[in-house]
Design a protein around this motif. Structure first.
Motif, short mmCIF file in Angstrom:
data_model
loop_
_atom_site.label_atom_id
_atom_site.label_comp_id
_atom_site.label_asym_id
_atom_site.label_seq_id
_atom_site.Cartn_x
_atom_site.Cartn_y
_atom_site.Cartn_z
N LEU A 162 0.82 -1.21 0.00
CA LEU A 162 0.00 0.00 0.00
C LEU A 162 0.85 1.25 0.00
O LEU A 162 0.46 2.28 -0.57
N ASP A 163 2.03 1.20 0.65
CA ASP A 163 2.92 2.37 0.67
C ASP A 163 3.28 2.80 -0.73
O ASP A 163 3.39 4.00 -1.02
N ARG A 164 3.48 1.84 -1.59
CA ARG A 164 3.91 2.14 -2.96
C ARG A 164 2.85 2.92 -3.72
O ARG A 164 3.16 3.75 -4.56
N GLU A 165 1.60 2.68 -3.39
CA GLU A 165 0.51 3.34 -4.10
C GLU A 165 0.08 4.63 -3.42
O GLU A 165 -0.22 5.63 -4.08
N PHE A 166 0.01 4.62 -2.09
CA PHE A 166 -0.54 5.75 -1.35
C PHE A 166 0.52 6.60 -0.66
O PHE A 166 0.19 7.64 -0.09
N GLY A 167 1.78 6.17 -0.71
CA GLY A 167 2.84 6.91 -0.04
C GLY A 167 3.05 6.41 1.38
O GLY A 167 2.11 6.01 2.06
N ARG A 168 4.30 6.45 1.82
CA ARG A 168 4.64 5.90 3.14
C ARG A 168 3.89 6.60 4.25
O ARG A 168 3.52 5.99 5.25
N HIS A 169 3.66 7.91 4.07
CA HIS A 169 2.96 8.66 5.11
C HIS A 169 1.45 8.69 4.91
O HIS A 169 0.74 9.33 5.68
N GLY A 170 0.98 7.98 3.88
CA GLY A 170 -0.45 7.95 3.62
C GLY A 170 -1.12 6.67 4.08
O GLY A 170 -2.30 6.45 3.81
N VAL A 171 -0.33 5.81 4.76
CA VAL A 171 -0.85 4.53 5.24
C VAL A 171 -0.65 4.46 6.75
O VAL A 171 0.44 4.76 7.26
N THR A 172 -1.70 4.09 7.46
CA THR A 172 -1.63 3.96 8.92
C THR A 172 -1.55 2.49 9.30
O THR A 172 -2.35 1.68 8.84
N ARG A 173 -0.55 2.17 10.11
CA ARG A 173 -0.45 0.84 10.71
C ARG A 173 -0.76 0.96 12.19
O ARG A 173 -0.38 1.94 12.83
N PHE A 174 -1.41 -0.04 12.72
CA PHE A 174 -1.91 0.01 14.07
C PHE A 174 -1.04 -0.83 15.01
O PHE A 174 -0.32 -1.73 14.58
N GLU A 175 -1.15 -0.51 16.29
CA GLU A 175 -0.54 -1.32 17.32
C GLU A 175 -1.64 -2.00 18.12
O GLU A 175 -2.80 -1.60 18.06
N ASP A 176 -1.25 -3.01 18.88
CA ASP A 176 -2.26 -3.75 19.64
C ASP A 176 -3.05 -2.83 20.57
O ASP A 176 -4.24 -3.07 20.82
#
Length: 224
Positions: A88-102
């Motif tokens: 997803l980073d490749r399409e939306f940009g590294r700062h445009g994707v949110t990854r979550f923590e537990d």
């Protein structure tokens, strides 16, 4: 081979017996991105339509790539298939994707494939028609959201629904914490409707829609 009567197999029956296995998700991702960024697209936005010659083969391949990942995806509802790292980073940009923590997950989000996908792959923050509510972390259950918005009565089972964001038409997007299925919740009716099989199907749909829109912009195609 020809069709006969009297209970003998017809040509259609024979063809039905030839079952082509659906490629793995990783194989489909590789195929879908194999035509990415050809040289002719670089600087296409700076050229006039008359000076932008687009190869029909690339047009077809790029359009098919937007549909390829959906074919055969999610045979098991809620499976949340893994995607390649940084897909997803490749399409939306590294700062445009949110990854979550537990710590971002409500207690009732127990579906491990969904938790793993949100941790490792994440979701795009702004991918029309979906917008992730990044200001609303940790992810609230629908019950908690309705407590903060008493004008919207919570539907049955709201404790097990984690709210992710909204669609452009105003519908809320929620994920079932037990099964991993993704649904929409519409107010004021308060009804729940299935959207996609799982969180990875949501991500793939947003990816395909974005690529289709880019294809229309860069190549001048009119998608219907």
């Amino acid at each position: 081979m020809h069709a006969v009567t009297g209970g003998t197999r017809t040509m259609r029956d024979a063809a039905a017996d030839v079952r082509t296995p659906v490629p793995s998700l990783l194989t489909r991702v590789r195929l879908a991105t194999s035509v990415e960024d050809p040289p002719w697209t670089r600087g296409a936005a700076r050229r006039s339509p008359a000076g932008c010659e687009r190869p029909s083969l690339w047009n077809t391949s790029a359009l098919m790539s937007c549909l390829l990942l959906a074919v055969g995806h999610g045979p098991v509802p809620g499976a949340s298939h893994d995607l390649p790292p940084r897909f997803l980073d490749r399409e939306f940009g590294r700062h445009g994707v949110t990854r979550f923590e537990d710590i971002d997950f409500p207690r009732t989000l127990t579906h491990e494939p969904t938790r793993r996908f949100l941790r490792e792959t994440g979701l795009p923050e702004d991918a029309h028609p979906f917008r992730l509510d990044t200001d609303d972390l940790p992810l609230p259950t629908l019950s908690e959201y309705c407590e903060d918005h008493p004008e919207h009565p919570a539907p049955p089972g709201a404790d097990h629904l984690a709210r992710l964001g909204r669609l452009a038409d105003g519908a809320h997007v929620v994920v079932d914490g037990t099964t991993g299925a993704v649904l929409t919740w519409r107010v004021p009716a308060g009804t729940l409707h299935p959207l996609v099989a799982d969180i990875s199907a949501l991500a793939l749909t947003l990816w395909a829609l974005r690529r289709a829109a880019q294809l229309e912009t860069v190549a001048g195609l009119e998608l219907t």
